[in-house]
Design a protein around this motif. Structure first.
Motif, PDB file in Angstrom:
ATOM      1  N   ASN A  26     -38.645  -9.922  -2.499  1.00 56.79           N
ATOM      2  CA  ASN A  26     -38.978  -9.988  -1.082  1.00 56.79           C
ATOM      3  C   ASN A  26     -38.181  -8.943  -0.335  1.00 56.79           C
ATOM      4  N   GLU A  50     -25.362 -14.976   0.648  1.00 56.19           N
ATOM      5  CA  GLU A  50     -25.055 -14.589  -0.719  1.00 56.19           C
ATOM      6  C   GLU A  50     -26.281 -14.026  -1.433  1.00 56.19           C
ATOM      7  N   GLY A  51     -26.077 -12.897  -2.068  1.00 52.17           N
ATOM      8  CA  GLY A  51     -27.143 -12.275  -2.828  1.00 52.17           C
ATOM      9  C   GLY A  51     -28.025 -11.336  -2.029  1.00 52.17           C
ATOM     10  N   SER A  52     -27.826 -11.263  -0.711  1.00 51.57           N
ATOM     11  CA  SER A  52     -28.628 -10.357   0.115  1.00 51.57           C
ATOM     12  C   SER A  52     -28.052  -8.951   0.037  1.00 51.57           C
ATOM     13  N   PRO A  82     -33.337 -10.137   0.157  1.00 50.06           N
ATOM     14  CA  PRO A  82     -32.555 -11.370   0.105  1.00 50.06           C
ATOM     15  C   PRO A  82     -32.732 -12.062  -1.238  1.00 50.06           C
ATOM     16  N   HIS A  83     -31.696 -12.736  -1.667  1.00 56.25           N
ATOM     17  CA  HIS A  83     -31.819 -13.520  -2.896  1.00 56.25           C
ATOM     18  C   HIS A  83     -32.419 -14.879  -2.562  1.00 56.25           C
ATOM     19  N   THR A  84     -31.778 -15.592  -1.660  1.00 51.12           N
ATOM     20  CA  THR A  84     -32.275 -16.918  -1.278  1.00 51.12           C
ATOM     21  C   THR A  84     -32.459 -17.060   0.220  1.00 51.12           C
ATOM     22  N   ALA A  85     -32.022 -16.078   1.003  1.00 49.95           N
ATOM     23  CA  ALA A  85     -32.102 -16.183   2.462  1.00 49.95           C
ATOM     24  C   ALA A  85     -33.544 -16.165   2.943  1.00 49.95           C
ATOM     25  N   THR A  86     -33.801 -16.921   3.994  1.00 50.08           N
ATOM     26  CA  THR A  86     -35.122 -16.910   4.626  1.00 50.08           C
ATOM     27  C   THR A  86     -35.165 -15.789   5.656  1.00 50.08           C
ATOM     28  N   GLU A  89     -33.045 -16.678   8.641  1.00 53.06           N
ATOM     29  CA  GLU A  89     -31.607 -16.542   8.387  1.00 53.06           C
ATOM     30  C   GLU A  89     -31.166 -15.068   8.463  1.00 53.06           C
TER      31      GLU A  89
END
Length: 95
Positions: A26, A50-52, A82-86, A89
């Motif tokens: 994404n 984290e992960g972004s 992003p890894h998990t961010a919406t 966010e």
């Protein structure tokens, strides 16, 4: 449609975002606003989820050469992976 172009080598390879999406990657676009607390800060000092990862900064319609001393400026458009961010966010982190 946003695309990435490899200009440094003179190649004309383009990776369309829909193809990245199919691969599970994404890309979120956000902007540095006049009220943004990120203006004047280096990417490494902006607290991202984290992960972004900041993929690139678009400044004045141009892609500046990556520079560790670069600072976000009002009007910059930021492309993040992003890894998990919406999306919400990510926008919140840049306001």
């Amino acid at each position: 449609m946003i695309s990435f172009i490899e200009e440094a080598t003179g190649a004309s390879d383009t990776v369309a975002l829909p193809r990245l999406s199919k691969a599970g990657v994404n890309v979120i676009e956000t902007a540095v606003t006049p009220q943004s607390r990120t203006a004047g800060r280096a990417p490494g000092y902006v607290r991202l989820l984290e992960g972004s990862v900041v993929a690139t900064i678009v400044r004045g319609g141009q892609l500046p050469v990556p520079d560790p001393a670069a600072r976000f400026r009002h009007g910059d458009e930021i492309l993040l992976v992003p890894h998990t961010a919406t999306e919400q966010e990510v926008h919140t982190a840049f306001r």
